[in-house]
Design a protein around this motif. Sequence first.
Motif, PDB file in Angstrom:
ATOM      1  N   UNK A  93       0.531  25.645  20.882  1.00 53.36           N
ATOM      2  CA  UNK A  93       0.440  24.307  21.445  1.00 53.36           C
ATOM      3  C   UNK A  93       0.356  24.355  22.971  1.00 53.36           C
ATOM      4  N   UNK A  94      -0.345  23.394  23.544  1.00 57.07           N
ATOM      5  CA  UNK A  94      -0.405  23.294  24.999  1.00 57.07           C
ATOM      6  C   UNK A  94       0.979  23.060  25.590  1.00 57.07           C
ATOM      7  N   UNK A  95       1.781  22.221  24.927  1.00 58.08           N
ATOM      8  CA  UNK A  95       3.131  21.946  25.438  1.00 58.08           C
ATOM      9  C   UNK A  95       4.165  22.916  24.869  1.00 58.08           C
ATOM     10  N   UNK A  96       3.715  23.931  24.158  1.00 58.20           N
ATOM     11  CA  UNK A  96       4.475  25.089  23.682  1.00 58.20           C
ATOM     12  C   UNK A  96       5.455  24.776  22.556  1.00 58.20           C
ATOM     13  N   UNK A  97       6.202  23.688  22.654  1.00 51.62           N
ATOM     14  CA  UNK A  97       7.155  23.278  21.615  1.00 51.62           C
ATOM     15  C   UNK A  97       8.206  24.347  21.330  1.00 51.62           C
ATOM     16  N   UNK A  98       8.720  24.913  22.391  1.00 45.62           N
ATOM     17  CA  UNK A  98       9.850  25.821  22.296  1.00 45.62           C
ATOM     18  C   UNK A  98      11.149  25.022  22.396  1.00 45.62           C
ATOM     19  N   UNK A  99      12.247  25.629  21.967  1.00 46.64           N
ATOM     20  CA  UNK A  99      13.563  24.999  22.066  1.00 46.64           C
ATOM     21  C   UNK A  99      14.264  25.547  23.311  1.00 46.64           C
ATOM     22  N   UNK A 100      14.409  24.733  24.354  1.00 44.25           N
ATOM     23  CA  UNK A 100      14.924  25.235  25.632  1.00 44.25           C
ATOM     24  C   UNK A 100      16.345  25.768  25.575  1.00 44.25           C
ATOM     25  N   UNK A 101      17.148  25.275  24.624  1.00 38.25           N
ATOM     26  CA  UNK A 101      18.541  25.710  24.543  1.00 38.25           C
ATOM     27  C   UNK A 101      18.692  27.052  23.830  1.00 38.25           C
ATOM     28  N   UNK A 102      17.592  27.534  23.220  1.00 38.59           N
ATOM     29  CA  UNK A 102      17.612  28.818  22.524  1.00 38.59           C
ATOM     30  C   UNK A 102      17.003  29.912  23.393  1.00 38.59           C
ATOM     31  N   UNK A 103      17.341  31.158  23.096  1.00 40.90           N
ATOM     32  CA  UNK A 103      16.765  32.281  23.828  1.00 40.90           C
ATOM     33  C   UNK A 103      15.337  32.538  23.357  1.00 40.90           C
ATOM     34  N   UNK A 104      14.644  33.369  24.095  1.00 45.09           N
ATOM     35  CA  UNK A 104      13.283  33.748  23.699  1.00 45.09           C
ATOM     36  C   UNK A 104      13.290  34.355  22.300  1.00 45.09           C
ATOM     37  N   UNK A 105      14.192  35.283  22.065  1.00 46.13           N
ATOM     38  CA  UNK A 105      14.296  35.920  20.745  1.00 46.13           C
ATOM     39  C   UNK A 105      14.566  34.892  19.654  1.00 46.13           C
ATOM     40  N   UNK A 106      15.478  33.977  19.892  1.00 45.04           N
ATOM     41  CA  UNK A 106      15.838  32.985  18.879  1.00 45.04           C
ATOM     42  C   UNK A 106      14.667  32.058  18.562  1.00 45.04           C
ATOM     43  N   UNK A 107      13.892  31.692  19.576  1.00 45.78           N
ATOM     44  CA  UNK A 107      12.719  30.849  19.343  1.00 45.78           C
ATOM     45  C   UNK A 107      11.721  31.539  18.424  1.00 45.78           C
ATOM     46  N   UNK A 144      10.161  30.450  33.608  1.00 44.75           N
ATOM     47  CA  UNK A 144       9.021  29.717  34.156  1.00 44.75           C
ATOM     48  C   UNK A 144       8.098  29.300  33.018  1.00 44.75           C
ATOM     49  N   UNK A 145       7.189  28.360  33.310  1.00 51.23           N
ATOM     50  CA  UNK A 145       6.268  27.912  32.262  1.00 51.23           C
ATOM     51  C   UNK A 145       5.354  29.056  31.826  1.00 51.23           C
ATOM     52  N   UNK A 146       4.947  29.884  32.767  1.00 46.41           N
ATOM     53  CA  UNK A 146       4.102  31.023  32.416  1.00 46.41           C
ATOM     54  C   UNK A 146       4.813  31.991  31.483  1.00 46.41           C
ATOM     55  N   UNK A 147       6.094  32.230  31.718  1.00 44.32           N
ATOM     56  CA  UNK A 147       6.873  33.079  30.821  1.00 44.32           C
ATOM     57  C   UNK A 147       7.012  32.419  29.447  1.00 44.32           C
ATOM     58  N   UNK A 148       7.208  31.110  29.459  1.00 38.43           N
ATOM     59  CA  UNK A 148       7.308  30.376  28.198  1.00 38.43           C
ATOM     60  C   UNK A 148       5.993  30.442  27.420  1.00 38.43           C
ATOM     61  N   UNK A 149       4.874  30.395  28.119  1.00 41.70           N
ATOM     62  CA  UNK A 149       3.580  30.521  27.436  1.00 41.70           C
ATOM     63  C   UNK A 149       3.488  31.838  26.687  1.00 41.70           C
ATOM     64  N   UNK A 150       3.991  32.901  27.290  1.00 39.84           N
ATOM     65  CA  UNK A 150       3.942  34.206  26.643  1.00 39.84           C
ATOM     66  C   UNK A 150       4.854  34.258  25.422  1.00 39.84           C
ATOM     67  N   UNK A 172      -1.029  28.751  32.960  1.00 38.85           N
ATOM     68  CA  UNK A 172      -0.038  29.142  33.970  1.00 38.85           C
ATOM     69  C   UNK A 172       0.121  30.653  34.065  1.00 38.85           C
ATOM     70  N   UNK A 173      -0.909  31.401  33.640  1.00 36.73           N
ATOM     71  CA  UNK A 173      -0.854  32.853  33.722  1.00 36.73           C
ATOM     72  C   UNK A 173      -1.826  33.369  34.770  1.00 36.73           C
ATOM     73  N   UNK A 174      -1.464  34.482  35.406  1.00 36.35           N
ATOM     74  CA  UNK A 174      -2.400  35.125  36.325  1.00 36.35           C
ATOM     75  C   UNK A 174      -3.439  35.889  35.511  1.00 36.35           C
TER      76      UNK A 174
END
Length: 215
Positions: A93-107, A144-150, A172-174
């Motif tokens: 998704x463009x807006x990613x739809x991750x859960x901000x209160x969870x860690x990267x691994x948990x998402x 960051x949003x770029x990290x979240x995109x990954x 948001x990536x280089x």
Amino acid sequence: MNTITLQQVLPAVFSETHEAFDSDVWLKNLTIEKGKFYLIEAASGTGKSSFCSYLYGYRHDYSGEILFDNKSSQLLSTRQWTSLRRNSISFLFQDLRLFPELTARENIELKNNITHHKSELEIRQFFEMMGINDKWDTKVSKMSFGQQQRIAFIRALCQPFDFILLDEPISHLDDANGHIMARILLQECKVQNAGIIVTSIGKHLEINYDKILSL
């Protein structure tokens, strides 16, 4: 799933304006084939978000037909849509739809614990390749949003799919990280003989597309 076909599809909001459309997608007959790569170039306000939502079954406010292997998507039950999203179509998704209160691994585990598609080792390798190995146990809200995109990209790979839909995946990536994402994506799609559908209003994944379409 081998094909997604759009037959004279037009968002309802556009039909109300009675505008003429110079589009390769809207009001056309278009078949998207498994194993091929498509770039959908769009200007702001031309219905990019609608296009993605229609293919994923989140919205149905359109005229015309969308067919999966020649079967109308409008005939699919809730259970069939669930199966399709779990096994046939993955969506970044463009807006990613991750859960901000969870860690990267948990998402990522939220999906992978359902599909069991990737091992922890494979997921950690994705983190390392994408340069976010140190974010494994970091809450998404601290990234960051770029990290979240990954993170969202890795999550999208944690399921089987015939088609993967990526909505502005590198906004948001280089360039270096964009190239890494493209390389990983191509490797994963080769294994599954999957099709790629990328939407963009400018910056896009640099891969050899079979078709470039204007929305």
